[in-house]
Design a protein around this motif. Structure first.
Motif, short mmCIF file in Angstrom:
data_model
loop_
_atom_site.label_atom_id
_atom_site.label_comp_id
_atom_site.label_asym_id
_atom_site.label_seq_id
_atom_site.Cartn_x
_atom_site.Cartn_y
_atom_site.Cartn_z
N UNK A 35 53.38 112.88 50.27
CA UNK A 35 53.85 112.90 48.87
C UNK A 35 53.63 114.28 48.24
N UNK A 36 52.57 114.96 48.66
CA UNK A 36 52.24 116.28 48.12
C UNK A 36 52.94 117.40 48.87
N UNK A 37 53.67 117.08 49.92
CA UNK A 37 54.37 118.09 50.70
C UNK A 37 53.48 118.85 51.66
N UNK A 38 52.36 118.25 52.05
CA UNK A 38 51.42 118.90 52.97
C UNK A 38 51.72 118.52 54.41
N UNK A 39 51.30 119.38 55.33
CA UNK A 39 51.37 119.09 56.76
C UNK A 39 49.96 119.10 57.31
N UNK A 40 49.75 118.37 58.43
CA UNK A 40 48.42 118.36 59.03
C UNK A 40 48.14 117.07 59.77
N UNK A 41 46.87 116.65 59.71
CA UNK A 41 46.46 115.45 60.43
C UNK A 41 45.19 114.85 59.83
N UNK A 42 45.01 113.56 60.10
CA UNK A 42 43.77 112.85 59.76
C UNK A 42 43.29 112.20 61.05
N UNK A 43 42.04 112.47 61.42
CA UNK A 43 41.52 111.99 62.70
C UNK A 43 40.14 111.38 62.54
N UNK A 44 39.94 110.25 63.24
CA UNK A 44 38.60 109.65 63.29
C UNK A 44 37.68 110.54 64.12
N UNK A 45 36.44 110.65 63.69
CA UNK A 45 35.41 111.36 64.44
C UNK A 45 34.44 110.34 65.04
N UNK A 46 33.78 110.68 66.14
CA UNK A 46 32.86 109.73 66.79
C UNK A 46 31.70 109.27 65.89
N UNK A 47 31.34 110.07 64.89
CA UNK A 47 30.20 109.72 64.02
C UNK A 47 30.59 108.83 62.84
N UNK A 48 31.86 108.36 62.80
CA UNK A 48 32.28 107.46 61.73
C UNK A 48 33.01 108.14 60.59
N UNK A 49 33.02 109.46 60.57
CA UNK A 49 33.74 110.18 59.52
C UNK A 49 35.20 110.34 59.92
N UNK A 50 36.00 110.76 58.94
CA UNK A 50 37.39 111.14 59.19
C UNK A 50 37.53 112.62 58.82
N UNK A 51 38.16 113.37 59.72
CA UNK A 51 38.45 114.78 59.43
C UNK A 51 39.91 114.88 59.02
N UNK A 52 40.12 115.45 57.83
CA UNK A 52 41.46 115.68 57.31
C UNK A 52 41.72 117.18 57.32
N UNK A 53 42.78 117.58 57.99
CA UNK A 53 43.20 118.98 57.99
C UNK A 53 44.60 118.99 57.40
#
Length: 97
Positions: A35-53
């Motif tokens: 919706x904001x016109x961004x490109x990238x990814x959202x990925x689960x990390x093994x420690x339970x967090x999510x990394x958004x780039x």
């Protein structure tokens, strides 16, 4: 000389902690980023967090961080650590990983 990230497209790297896996958080993040016109990814990390780039205009990346911290996300966000760097331009679209 390092480019000032505020003068062009930026790369946001956000580490989101809390109960954010298995609750539709990455899908929700993808929708907001698109919706904001961004490109990238959202990925689960093994420690339970999510990394958004995400890459795009600084104002749009700032807005995504606000949304991640805003309380309307799926699950329960305990914290968001955000870092901004110059965009690298390697993404097309926004994917869940």
């Amino acid at each position: 000389m390092t480019e000032d990230p505020s003068e062009g497209p930026v790369r946001l790297t956000a580490l989101v902690s809390g109960q954010v896996q298995g609750v539709g958080f990455r899908w929700w993040t993808r929708c907001r980023a698109l919706e904001l016109g961004l490109v990238g990814q959202a990925a689960n990390l093994p420690d339970g967090r999510v990394r958004v780039v995400a890459e795009g205009a600084r104002s749009d990346c700032d807005r995504l961080v606000e949304l991640l911290r805003g309380g309307a996300t799926p699950g329960d966000v305990a914290g968001v650590q955000a870092r901004f760097d110059p965009a690298e331009g390697h993404f097309t679209g926004f994917v869940e990983r």
